[in-house]
Design an enzyme around this catalytic site. Structure first.
Site, PDB file in Angstrom:
ATOM      1  N   CYS A 190       5.563  36.902  25.010  1.00 20.09           N
ATOM      2  CA  CYS A 190       4.556  37.604  24.214  1.00 20.09           C
ATOM      3  C   CYS A 190       3.712  38.575  25.037  1.00 20.09           C
ATOM      4  O   CYS A 190       3.045  39.439  24.472  1.00 20.09           O
ATOM      5  CB  CYS A 190       3.655  36.604  23.505  1.00 20.09           C
ATOM      6  SG  CYS A 190       4.551  35.497  22.395  1.00 20.09           S
ATOM      7  N   HIS A 241      -2.330  40.252  21.276  1.00 15.18           N
ATOM      8  CA  HIS A 241      -1.198  39.513  20.737  1.00 15.18           C
ATOM      9  C   HIS A 241      -1.707  38.693  19.550  1.00 15.18           C
ATOM     10  O   HIS A 241      -2.896  38.401  19.458  1.00 15.18           O
ATOM     11  CB  HIS A 241      -0.643  38.624  21.865  1.00 15.18           C
ATOM     12  CG  HIS A 241       0.286  37.561  21.404  1.00 15.18           C
ATOM     13  ND1 HIS A 241       1.389  37.832  20.636  1.00 15.18           N
ATOM     14  CD2 HIS A 241       0.277  36.218  21.609  1.00 15.18           C
ATOM     15  CE1 HIS A 241       2.021  36.699  20.383  1.00 15.18           C
ATOM     16  NE2 HIS A 241       1.371  35.718  20.959  1.00 15.18           N
ATOM     17  N   ASN A 261       3.449  36.403  13.795  1.00 15.72           N
ATOM     18  CA  ASN A 261       3.489  36.594  15.246  1.00 15.72           C
ATOM     19  C   ASN A 261       4.838  37.223  15.603  1.00 15.72           C
ATOM     20  O   ASN A 261       5.881  36.603  15.409  1.00 15.72           O
ATOM     21  CB  ASN A 261       3.315  35.228  15.930  1.00 15.72           C
ATOM     22  CG  ASN A 261       3.333  35.298  17.440  1.00 15.72           C
ATOM     23  OD1 ASN A 261       3.703  36.305  18.031  1.00 15.72           O
ATOM     24  ND2 ASN A 261       2.955  34.202  18.078  1.00 15.72           N
TER      25      ASN A 261
END
Length: 315
Positions: A116, A240, A270
């Protein structure tokens, strides 16, 4: 360290057309639409069709970024793809996309995997190279297709979506970027989030939570100090997108208003390494970011990896 005369010249995204609401994927799973919205901030996500892949999404996002930057594909000097869900190990996704472009000249193309944190890692790696004149136009693509490695019978299937975001970074007469990358695999670094080859992913939510609320505020504070910028001068944090509640705690720790933290997880969930560039492009295209604004990008990924970028927007 602050790197002068470098900035983002253009951005673009690519998202699958398939939209999966919470209710469409939770039949037989021990969770509810209300819990997902309240705890994660997710209402729906994009999911690849059989024909859509990490490289097709990345290629489309890259075309949009190149067009937005007003350059030609032959102007590129370097291609970096940040992905933790490639469709194959080799050739790299960057080389697959290079091939799709059919670029005449030879330029470096390679993947990085900081999960990520991948996009932030890539921006931070190339910024000094641009500042010192090694490269002029660098294409960074963050692209993920976690639906390909998701167990849809597991309650954790609600976390992720698919998509790609891309930017072109290059010289700028009045731009600057300051960078920080970090990693530490001790303690829960090897257990918080794992994706074996072929999947599915394995996640321990509490370990992700504990690490995120600790290192992200520390990283943002460090990058502000390095750049001699006060948190009150920051116009937007583009993070993020792990969960809305994690982001609320991070904002509180920083003394930063949640209204200035960019979120897109309600629509896209996500998207791992692609979350930051997708959120950034959304803010730019919707006029939420203006010339002269001070922007912070920040992310944490499994391993643990994490990093932050601060820049003054000049586009």
């Amino acid at each position: 360290m602050v790197f002068n005369n470098v900035n983002i010249k253009g951005s673009g995204v690519s998202l699958p057309s398939n939209v999966f609401s919470n209710n469409s994927i939770i039949n037989g799973i021990d969770t509810t639409d209300e819990w997902i919205k309240e705890k994660l901030g997710i209402e729906e996500r994009r999911v690849c069709s059989e024909l859509e892949t990490t490289s097709t999404l990345g290629y489309s996002a890259a075309i949009n970024a190149i067009n937005d930057a007003g350059i030609d594909k032959e102007d590129l000097d370097l291609i970096i793809v940040a992905t933790s869900s490639p469709e194959q190990i080799s050739p790299s996704t960057a080389c697959i996309i290079h091939n799709k472009f059919n670029i005449e000249k030879n330029i470096p193309a390679f993947d990085i995997n900081a999960v990520c944190s991948g996009f932030v890692y890539a921006v931070n790696l190339v910024s000094p190279l641009i500042s010192f004149g090694v490269y002029k136009n660098v294409l960074i693509i963050a692209t993920e297709a976690y639906s390909k490695v998701t167990n849809w019978n597991d309650q954790r299937c609600v976390f992720f979506g698919d998509g790609a975001g891309s930017v072109v970074i290059g010289p700028s007469t009045d731009g600057w970027i300051s960078c920080e990358n970090n990693a530490n695999g001790k303690d829960t670094g090897m257990t918080g989030f794992k994706l074996p080859i072929g999947g599915p992913f394995i996640m321990k939510g509490k370990e992700v939570w504990n690490q995120a609320i600790k290192v992200i505020p520390e990283s943002v504070k460090n990058i502000l100090k390095i750049s001699n910028v006060d948190i009150s001068e920051v116009d937007m944090i583009v993070p993020h997108q792990p969960s809305i509640n994690i982001l609320k705690i991070i904002a509180e720790n920083l003394g930063f208003p949640m209204s200035k933290v960019k979120t897109v997880m309600d629509r896209y969930a996500n998207i791992a390494g692609a979350s930051v560039p997708i959120a950034l492009d959304d803010a730019v295209k919707n006029g939420e970011i203006k010339k002269g604004d001070i922007i912070v990008l920040t992310a944490i990924g499994s391993g643990w990896t994490w990093g932050s970028t601060i820049l003054q927007w000049v586009k």
